[in-house]
Design a protein around this motif. Sequence first.
Motif, PDB file in Angstrom:
ATOM      1  N   PRO A  40       0.829  -1.207   0.000  1.00 57.39           N
ATOM      2  CA  PRO A  40       0.000   0.000   0.000  1.00 57.39           C
ATOM      3  C   PRO A  40       0.865   1.260   0.000  1.00 57.39           C
ATOM      4  CG  PRO A  40      -0.853  -1.599   1.565  1.00 57.39           C
ATOM      5  CD  PRO A  40       0.471  -2.127   1.101  1.00 57.39           C
ATOM      6  N   VAL A  41       0.434   2.247  -0.769  1.00 63.66           N
ATOM      7  CA  VAL A  41       1.185   3.496  -0.894  1.00 63.66           C
ATOM      8  C   VAL A  41       0.455   4.596  -0.117  1.00 63.66           C
ATOM      9  CG1 VAL A  41       2.023   5.257  -2.487  1.00 63.66           C
ATOM     10  CG2 VAL A  41       2.091   2.842  -3.148  1.00 63.66           C
ATOM     11  N   PRO A  42       1.080   5.147   0.928  1.00 64.38           N
ATOM     12  CA  PRO A  42       0.417   6.204   1.696  1.00 64.38           C
ATOM     13  C   PRO A  42       0.277   7.487   0.873  1.00 64.38           C
ATOM     14  CG  PRO A  42       2.690   5.947   2.416  1.00 64.38           C
ATOM     15  CD  PRO A  42       2.422   4.833   1.457  1.00 64.38           C
ATOM     16  N   THR A  43      -0.880   8.112   0.967  1.00 62.00           N
ATOM     17  CA  THR A  43      -1.098   9.391   0.303  1.00 62.00           C
ATOM     18  C   THR A  43      -0.962  10.521   1.326  1.00 62.00           C
ATOM     19  OG1 THR A  43      -3.480   9.569   0.727  1.00 62.00           O
ATOM     20  CG2 THR A  43      -2.791   8.221  -1.162  1.00 62.00           C
ATOM     21  N   ASP A  44      -0.954  11.747   0.829  1.00 64.07           N
ATOM     22  CA  ASP A  44      -0.858  12.875   1.767  1.00 64.07           C
ATOM     23  C   ASP A  44      -2.220  13.231   2.364  1.00 64.07           C
ATOM     24  OD1 ASP A  44      -2.137  14.248  -0.288  1.00 64.07           O
ATOM     25  OD2 ASP A  44      -0.409  15.491  -0.799  1.00 64.07           O
ATOM     26  N   ALA A  45      -3.243  12.427   2.059  1.00 61.16           N
ATOM     27  CA  ALA A  45      -4.563  12.615   2.660  1.00 61.16           C
ATOM     28  C   ALA A  45      -4.776  11.705   3.866  1.00 61.16           C
ATOM     29  CB  ALA A  45      -5.659  12.357   1.625  1.00 61.16           C
ATOM     30  N   GLY A  46      -3.800  10.858   4.174  1.00 60.87           N
ATOM     31  CA  GLY A  46      -3.898  10.023   5.363  1.00 60.87           C
ATOM     32  C   GLY A  46      -4.400   8.618   5.129  1.00 60.87           C
ATOM     33  N   PHE A  47      -4.682   8.271   3.875  1.00 63.12           N
ATOM     34  CA  PHE A  47      -5.059   6.893   3.582  1.00 63.12           C
ATOM     35  C   PHE A  47      -4.164   6.378   2.458  1.00 63.12           C
ATOM     36  CE2 PHE A  47      -7.927   9.620   1.113  1.00 63.12           C
ATOM     37  CZ  PHE A  47      -7.750   9.144  -0.177  1.00 63.12           C
ATOM     38  N   ALA A  48      -4.206   5.082   2.232  1.00 63.99           N
ATOM     39  CA  ALA A  48      -3.307   4.460   1.262  1.00 63.99           C
ATOM     40  C   ALA A  48      -4.046   4.034   0.003  1.00 63.99           C
ATOM     41  CB  ALA A  48      -2.619   3.251   1.884  1.00 63.99           C
ATOM     42  N   LEU A  49      -3.289   3.922  -1.079  1.00 68.87           N
ATOM     43  CA  LEU A  49      -3.783   3.380  -2.336  1.00 68.87           C
ATOM     44  C   LEU A  49      -3.055   2.066  -2.617  1.00 68.87           C
ATOM     45  CD1 LEU A  49      -3.758   6.632  -4.514  1.00 68.87           C
ATOM     46  CD2 LEU A  49      -5.764   5.507  -3.530  1.00 68.87           C
ATOM     47  N   LEU A  50      -3.746   1.143  -3.269  1.00 69.38           N
ATOM     48  CA  LEU A  50      -3.155  -0.153  -3.567  1.00 69.38           C
ATOM     49  C   LEU A  50      -2.664  -0.189  -5.013  1.00 69.38           C
ATOM     50  CD1 LEU A  50      -5.646  -2.646  -1.877  1.00 69.38           C
ATOM     51  CD2 LEU A  50      -3.365  -1.966  -1.076  1.00 69.38           C
ATOM     52  N   PRO A  51      -1.371  -0.354  -5.228  1.00 69.54           N
ATOM     53  CA  PRO A  51      -0.879  -0.513  -6.599  1.00 69.54           C
ATOM     54  C   PRO A  51      -1.450  -1.777  -7.230  1.00 69.54           C
ATOM     55  CG  PRO A  51       0.925  -0.102  -5.050  1.00 69.54           C
ATOM     56  CD  PRO A  51      -0.286  -0.393  -4.239  1.00 69.54           C
ATOM     57  N   THR A  52      -1.577  -1.763  -8.527  1.00 70.66           N
ATOM     58  CA  THR A  52      -2.024  -2.943  -9.262  1.00 70.66           C
ATOM     59  C   THR A  52      -0.888  -3.574 -10.057  1.00 70.66           C
ATOM     60  OG1 THR A  52      -2.691  -1.614 -11.170  1.00 70.66           O
ATOM     61  CG2 THR A  52      -4.358  -2.010  -9.472  1.00 70.66           C
ATOM     62  N   ALA A  53       0.257  -2.892 -10.130  1.00 73.07           N
ATOM     63  CA  ALA A  53       1.402  -3.421 -10.867  1.00 73.07           C
ATOM     64  C   ALA A  53       2.674  -2.778 -10.334  1.00 73.07           C
ATOM     65  CB  ALA A  53       1.261  -3.147 -12.362  1.00 73.07           C
ATOM     66  N   THR A  54       3.790  -3.438 -10.554  1.00 73.64           N
ATOM     67  CA  THR A  54       5.097  -2.902 -10.188  1.00 73.64           C
ATOM     68  C   THR A  54       5.827  -2.447 -11.452  1.00 73.64           C
ATOM     69  OG1 THR A  54       6.269  -5.009 -10.411  1.00 73.64           O
ATOM     70  CG2 THR A  54       5.215  -4.544  -8.273  1.00 73.64           C
ATOM     71  N   PHE A  55       6.970  -1.802 -11.251  1.00 71.15           N
ATOM     72  CA  PHE A  55       7.770  -1.401 -12.396  1.00 71.15           C
ATOM     73  C   PHE A  55       8.114  -2.609 -13.266  1.00 71.15           C
ATOM     74  CE2 PHE A  55       9.685   2.290  -9.709  1.00 71.15           C
ATOM     75  CZ  PHE A  55       8.506   3.003  -9.844  1.00 71.15           C
ATOM     76  N   ALA A  56       8.325  -3.733 -12.628  1.00 71.54           N
ATOM     77  CA  ALA A  56       8.717  -4.932 -13.361  1.00 71.54           C
ATOM     78  C   ALA A  56       7.556  -5.581 -14.094  1.00 71.54           C
ATOM     79  CB  ALA A  56       9.363  -5.938 -12.411  1.00 71.54           C
ATOM     80  N   SER A  57       6.336  -5.461 -13.549  1.00 70.29           N
ATOM     81  CA  SER A  57       5.203  -6.191 -14.122  1.00 70.29           C
ATOM     82  C   SER A  57       4.240  -5.336 -14.933  1.00 70.29           C
ATOM     83  CB  SER A  57       4.410  -6.880 -13.004  1.00 70.29           C
ATOM     84  OG  SER A  57       3.758  -5.914 -12.175  1.00 70.29           O
ATOM     85  N   ALA A  58       4.361  -4.030 -14.873  1.00 70.69           N
ATOM     86  CA  ALA A  58       3.395  -3.144 -15.528  1.00 70.69           C
ATOM     87  C   ALA A  58       3.436  -3.292 -17.043  1.00 70.69           C
ATOM     88  CB  ALA A  58       3.677  -1.694 -15.155  1.00 70.69           C
TER      89      ALA A  58
END
Length: 233
Positions: A40-58
């Motif tokens: 999960p990637v924290p945002t500056d709004a206090g909640f996180a977003l879930l990536p669906t791919a990585t640099f390697a898999s996108a």
Amino acid sequence: MQISFLLFPQVTQLDMTGPAQVLSRMPGAKLELVAKTLDPVPTDAGFALLPTATFASAAQPDILCVPGGFGVTRAMEDDATLSWLRDVAEGAQWITSVCTGALVLGAAGLLRGYRATTHWASHEFLAAFGAIPVKERVVFDRNRATGGGVTAGIDFGLALVAAIEGADYARFVQLSLEYDPAPPLDSGSPDKAGAATLERYRAMVAKHAADRPARYRAAAEKMKAAAGPSPRP
């Protein structure tokens, strides 16, 4: 239409979710949220977003979009992030950003010789990355499209839909989202906000990101050293 949004810690989520909502309405649109890992990637709004791919898999994107936020300084300094942007930009039809995401594109060397915009408080730094600063809400230059601060991402999204699918389809998307702005206050730009509000914003930035100008300049110098002289526009 493969659309990839870069995620990084302390991203401003509306920079991404605003245009994502608009672009997702295009026929055949497929969105990926791309980060270094699937954590999960924290945002500056206090909640996180879930990536669906990585640099390697996108997947290779047709549209590459970089949002902004307080986390752009670290993103600009991260070699893996900049390398991925440069790699996928070679095959992308559109290379785009919202808010200070433009500076991340700049750090990757992807705005040299291109007209561009960004958040008003960081606009002065565009030229350091070889971009041609333009004070407009949305700026197109060949296959580069950049939006101003945060809420401009929705305007940017509609303008990009119009460029790809035509104005009539963009009007349909705008209607479907009931995008009919009527803000209750009139302080959305430094020219309108008033001296006290403007000073309050600058004090907040000075408190939480005092080193930002120096780090922006260092990233620009690193890009120039690696890329050589700027191309002509």
